[in-house]
Scaffold this active site. Structure first.
Site, mmCIF file in Angstrom:
data_model
loop_
_atom_site.group_PDB
_atom_site.id
_atom_site.type_symbol
_atom_site.label_atom_id
_atom_site.label_comp_id
_atom_site.label_asym_id
_atom_site.label_seq_id
_atom_site.Cartn_x
_atom_site.Cartn_y
_atom_site.Cartn_z
ATOM 1 N N MET A 163 25.200 28.876 18.672
ATOM 2 C CA MET A 163 24.370 30.074 18.025
ATOM 3 C C MET A 163 22.908 29.702 18.014
ATOM 4 S SD MET A 163 24.459 32.904 16.970
ATOM 5 C CE MET A 163 26.288 33.936 16.514
ATOM 6 N N GLY A 164 22.398 29.208 18.986
ATOM 7 C CA GLY A 164 20.842 28.912 19.084
ATOM 8 C C GLY A 164 20.176 30.183 19.453
ATOM 9 N N ARG A 165 19.240 30.223 19.921
ATOM 10 C CA ARG A 165 18.095 31.363 20.017
ATOM 11 C C ARG A 165 19.100 32.536 20.834
ATOM 12 N NH1 ARG A 165 13.695 27.139 20.655
ATOM 13 N NH2 ARG A 165 15.120 26.410 22.202
ATOM 14 N N ILE A 166 19.514 32.057 21.968
ATOM 15 C CA ILE A 166 20.281 32.931 22.832
ATOM 16 C C ILE A 166 21.335 33.456 22.331
ATOM 17 C CG2 ILE A 166 21.125 33.396 25.340
ATOM 18 C CD1 ILE A 166 19.140 31.123 26.127
ATOM 19 N N THR A 244 26.127 32.134 30.974
ATOM 20 C CA THR A 244 24.852 31.977 31.512
ATOM 21 C C THR A 244 24.185 30.702 31.307
ATOM 22 O OG1 THR A 244 24.129 33.064 29.507
ATOM 23 C CG2 THR A 244 24.731 34.681 31.473
ATOM 24 N N ARG A 246 25.136 26.892 31.667
ATOM 25 C CA ARG A 246 25.238 25.833 32.733
ATOM 26 C C ARG A 246 26.731 25.733 33.296
ATOM 27 N NH1 ARG A 246 20.644 26.295 32.743
ATOM 28 N NH2 ARG A 246 18.961 24.809 32.770
ATOM 29 N N GLU A 275 25.447 24.460 42.443
ATOM 30 C CA GLU A 275 24.732 25.431 42.996
ATOM 31 C C GLU A 275 23.677 25.291 44.007
ATOM 32 O OE1 GLU A 275 22.489 27.157 39.531
ATOM 33 O OE2 GLU A 275 24.274 27.391 38.254
ATOM 34 N N HIS A 294 21.941 32.713 39.210
ATOM 35 C CA HIS A 294 21.319 31.987 38.207
ATOM 36 C C HIS A 294 20.139 32.536 37.714
ATOM 37 C CE1 HIS A 294 20.994 27.816 36.170
ATOM 38 N NE2 HIS A 294 20.282 28.728 35.426
#
Ligand code: DGY
Length: 334
Positions: A163-166, A244, A246, A275, A294
């Site tokens: 529950m960080g910024r994104i 989305t 890693r 990747e 990505h």
């Protein structure tokens, strides 16, 4: 910030490992002699090792492994600025040990990345990619009550891992779709609990109760393979996993098995263990999986902001200032 522009211009050398939006290069060129790797693919290892030898600043991408060998080759290196918010491609401990500043590009890509995570959730939930292919392949013959049925986003339960910024930007979108929000995080985030009625739960509970699970933690030793066979087994059969963040946060072979065996219903993936993946990768052969290359932060506006921010990290450091987006502040405390 008061840069010593005229005094420093020409004194410093900066290497940029890929073409980035012009605005970032313009900023760098005002302060340093700049060389850009013009290739479509990342610079080969031997090229990178050679190019860093005389540089003061390195603007690199998540596709560049910046490790001890690079730091050893780069005798004058003072700052590494990663054109990404994640910096798991950089040996941070080694940089700090050598007093090299590392910066990244947080905030500017938050909303854009959440847009993509939400899009993947909708695309995987409502079979958008399969349906598009169905029409293009000429298979559409009539309106059919049972054709391409998907899963509702509205009213569903979304489990946010991190529950960080994104994660918070996802919660904001989810609230607009009347979703119930569960989250797993080290500490509670009062604001999302109040604003979006999000509920902090254990990872196990989140996996058991969510219809969609979306990953928003950085890749660290403690998040590597956070989602493996056991965790996938806890998820609902109808659930869809979105990543989305890693690739290595998910045990990819375990995910492939879970998708093949109906342990979970689908996935929307922007990131992968290795990747790029090719068209014969097992994930590309599954209709219940949406794969994109990505592109979480890939909007014109955001990639330009990232370029300016990454360049600023170098300019601020080389100008003798503490950069705004430093990720190893300990280099300034000695
Ligand atoms: C990041 O910034 O870490 C993304 O993966 C690329 O923008």
């Amino acid at each position: 910030m008061n840069f010593l522009k005229d005094e420093v211009k020409g004194l410093f050398k900066v290497y940029v490992t890929r073409k980035i939006p012009r605005e970032g290069l313009d900023l760098l060129e005002g302060y340093a002699e700049v060389k850009v790797w013009e290739g479509e693919l990342p610079p080969p290892r031997d090229v990178l090792l050679e190019e860093v030898q005389a540089v003061d600043g390195l603007l690199c991408l998540l596709t560049d492994r910046i490790d001890k060998d690079i730091f050893t080759a780069a005798k004058n290196l003072k700052v590494v600025s990663n054109y990404a918010v994640g910096f798991d491609n950089i040996d941070l401990a080694e940089a700090s040990r050598r007093g090299i500043v590392v910066t990244n590009t947080p905030d500017v890509l938050t909303e854009t990345t959440a847009d993509l995570a939400f899009s993947l959730m909708m695309a995987a939930g409502r079979n958008i990619v399969t349906a598009d292919r169905y029409v293009r392949d000429g298979l559409w013959r009539t309106w059919d009550p049972l054709l391409l049925l998907g899963r509702d986003i509205n009213g569903a339960t979304l489990g946010l891992i991190g529950m960080g910024r994104i994660g918070q930007a996802m919660a904001c979108r989810a609230a607009g779709f009347d979703m119930r929000i569960l989250y797993f995080n080290e500490f509670p985030v009062d604001e999302v609990e109040k604003k979006f009625r999000a509920q902090k739960v254990t990872l196990e509970k989140l996996l058991q109760k969510s219809d969609f699970v979306s990953i928003h933690v950085p890749l660290t030793p403690s998040t590597s393979k956070l989602i493996g066979a056991r965790e996938l087994g806890l998820m609902k059969k109808e659930a869809i996993l979105i990543n989305t963040a890693r690739g290595p946060i998910v045990d990819e072979p375990a995910l492939i098995k879970a998708l093949q065996n109906g342990v979970i219903a689908g996935a929307g993936l922007d990131v992968f263990q290795e990747e790029p993946i090719g068209k014969d990768h097992p994930l590309c052969r599954m209709d219940n999986v949406v794969v994109v290359p990505h592109i979480g932060s890939a909007s014109f506006r955001t990639r330009t902001k990232m370029a300016v921010m990454a360049a600023s990290g170098i300019v601020q450091t080389l100008s003798g200032n503490r950069p705004e987006n430093i990720v190893n502040p300990e280099v300034f405390t000695d």
